[in-house]
Motif scaffolding. Structure first.
Motif, PDB file in Angstrom:
ATOM      1  N   UNK A 127       0.436  -0.949   0.114  1.00  0.00           N
ATOM      2  CA  UNK A 127      -0.160  -0.168  -0.400  1.00  0.00           C
ATOM      3  C   UNK A 127       0.533   0.998   0.313  1.00  0.00           C
ATOM      4  N   UNK A 128       0.558   1.686  -0.900  1.00  0.00           N
ATOM      5  CA  UNK A 128       1.496   3.326  -1.027  1.00  0.00           C
ATOM      6  C   UNK A 128       0.895   4.594  -0.530  1.00  0.00           C
ATOM      7  N   UNK A 129       0.411   5.111  -0.059  1.00  0.00           N
ATOM      8  CA  UNK A 129      -0.221   6.722  -0.370  1.00  0.00           C
ATOM      9  C   UNK A 129       0.925   8.029  -0.412  1.00  0.00           C
ATOM     10  N   UNK A 130       0.901   8.501  -1.045  1.00  0.00           N
ATOM     11  CA  UNK A 130       1.386   9.705  -1.504  1.00  0.00           C
ATOM     12  C   UNK A 130       1.139  10.727  -0.457  1.00  0.00           C
ATOM     13  N   UNK A 131       2.713  11.457  -0.755  1.00  0.00           N
ATOM     14  CA  UNK A 131       2.396  13.011  -0.268  1.00  0.00           C
ATOM     15  C   UNK A 131       1.150  13.968  -0.361  1.00  0.00           C
ATOM     16  N   UNK A 132       0.701  13.944  -1.334  1.00  0.00           N
ATOM     17  CA  UNK A 132       0.376  14.551  -0.905  1.00  0.00           C
ATOM     18  C   UNK A 132      -1.798  14.341  -1.137  1.00  0.00           C
ATOM     19  N   UNK A 133      -2.033  13.144  -0.769  1.00  0.00           N
ATOM     20  CA  UNK A 133      -3.554  12.623  -0.767  1.00  0.00           C
ATOM     21  C   UNK A 133      -3.272  13.057   0.774  1.00  0.00           C
ATOM     22  N   UNK A 134      -4.631  13.300   1.045  1.00  0.00           N
ATOM     23  CA  UNK A 134      -5.164  13.721   2.161  1.00  0.00           C
ATOM     24  C   UNK A 134      -6.614  13.211   2.238  1.00  0.00           C
ATOM     25  N   UNK A 135      -6.703  13.377   3.684  1.00  0.00           N
ATOM     26  CA  UNK A 135      -7.571  12.310   4.071  1.00  0.00           C
ATOM     27  C   UNK A 135      -8.310  11.562   4.638  1.00  0.00           C
ATOM     28  N   UNK A 136      -7.291  10.625   3.798  1.00  0.00           N
ATOM     29  CA  UNK A 136      -7.227   9.444   3.687  1.00  0.00           C
ATOM     30  C   UNK A 136      -7.494   8.490   5.019  1.00  0.00           C
ATOM     31  N   UNK A 137      -8.676   7.011   4.863  1.00  0.00           N
ATOM     32  CA  UNK A 137      -7.957   6.150   5.772  1.00  0.00           C
ATOM     33  C   UNK A 137      -7.629   4.614   5.312  1.00  0.00           C
ATOM     34  N   UNK A 138      -6.757   3.850   5.809  1.00  0.00           N
ATOM     35  CA  UNK A 138      -6.439   2.697   5.656  1.00  0.00           C
ATOM     36  C   UNK A 138      -6.134   1.562   6.880  1.00  0.00           C
TER      37      UNK A 138
END
Length: 314
Positions: A289-300
């Motif tokens: 799983x990869x969450x990019x630095x400009x992604x925001x307010x996400x839930x994993x």
């Protein structure tokens, strides 16, 4: 005591009418005080009651059966299925806006079974469900597959402006050409991909086995997504919001396997099994799983990661 009741006097304008509770006819007298109001209210009622009716067409091994019982030989290529979709009337945007519930009473269905070949991407319209019947549905690349200049290279494409559409079931195998994705949702809203098997060897920076790019409130769930140890990404969201990726088995990709990429916001990835990822490549570093630095307010949350080169990267 007097009650205040609001009613529509003209488009965009509300007027207050006072009436005594023991004289309810006073309200109707005020509402119908002029012929203009009568005509407008009649128009409003007609508009509000304008609804879509469900239509189901069956396509089995290239032969279509229509609601009136008539049949037609369509063929087994996606371009021929695309022509069949012209049977469904275009969606009126205003009537769609006034539709309150989107369920089986208003959606249009193509119940499909058999083996089909994609010679050009199959583009779905709004309020349309491509629904597999049984376990026999498969789409794979035709030897002469071509991509129009205005379409991405995916077997099935839900494009800009399309809303309330879905792909339910079936196998979508794009492994014959590493430039092709299995399914792509691009700039659509309220669309869903469920219970599919999606296969690809796609190995490009701006593609994935299943892609959700742009738009809002789209879903990928209850599916098997397999990169065959060759695809870079398996499931990819980018520049989208309120996306849901859940209850999938996602495996055998070698880049960012489940990638919540740039400007993905207010989205959630949960209840997925992510396994058997490779050591990485130019598309990514083999993260489950990869969450990019400009992604925001996400839930994993509540995902199971097994036998991966890397785990979670933020």
């Amino acid at each position: 005591s007097p009650r205040r009741v609001a009613f529509l006097d003209s488009p965009g304008r509300f007027q207050l009418a006072l009436y005594q509770s023991q004289h309810p006819t006073a309200l109707f007298s005020a509402m119908f005080a002029s012929p203009v109001k009568v005509l407008f209210l009649l128009f409003l009622v007609l508009k509000i009651t304008t609804t879509f009716s469900s239509t189901v067409v069956t396509l089995a091994d290239g032969k279509a059966t229509f609601p009136d019982g008539s049949t037609r030989e369509v063929g087994v290529f996606s371009s021929q299925i695309q022509d069949l979709l012209n049977y469904f009337e275009p969606v009126d945007a205003e009537a769609m806006r006034l539709t309150t519930f989107y369920n089986s009473s208003v959606l249009r269905y193509l119940d499909i079974s058999g083996e089909y070949f994609v010679d050009t991407p199959l583009s779905l319209p709004s309020m349309f469900v491509l629904r597999a019947v049984g376990s026999s549905l498969s789409f794979s690349l035709a030897p002469n597959a071509t991509v129009p200049s205005d379409s991405p290279s995916s077997l099935v494409h839900i494009s800009a402006g399309v809303s309330y559409s879905a792909v339910l079931g079936g196998t979508f195998d794009a492994t014959a050409d590493a430039a092709w994705e299995a399914i792509r949702i691009e700039d659509g809203t309220h669309n869903s991909v469920r219970s599919v098997t999606a296969l690809s060897h796609v190995f490009e920076a701006w593609k994935s086995t299943v892609t959700i790019r742009g738009g809002t409130r789209n879903e990928l769930s209850h599916s098997l997504i397999d990169g065959g140890d060759k695809a870079g990404r398996c499931a990819w969201t980018i520049a989208t919001s309120y996306a849901l990726v859940h209850d999938n088995v996602i495996q055998k990709c070698i880049g960012h396997v489940l990638d919540l990429d740039a400007y993905t916001s207010s989205s959630a990835a949960y209840n997925n099994l992510i396994q058997d990822t490779g050591e990485g490549n130019t598309v990514g570093g083999g993260q489950a799983i990869f969450v990019e630095e400009t992604a925001s307010g996400n839930f994993v949350f509540n995902n199971t990661l097994r036998n991966n080169f890397n785990g979670v990267a933020v």
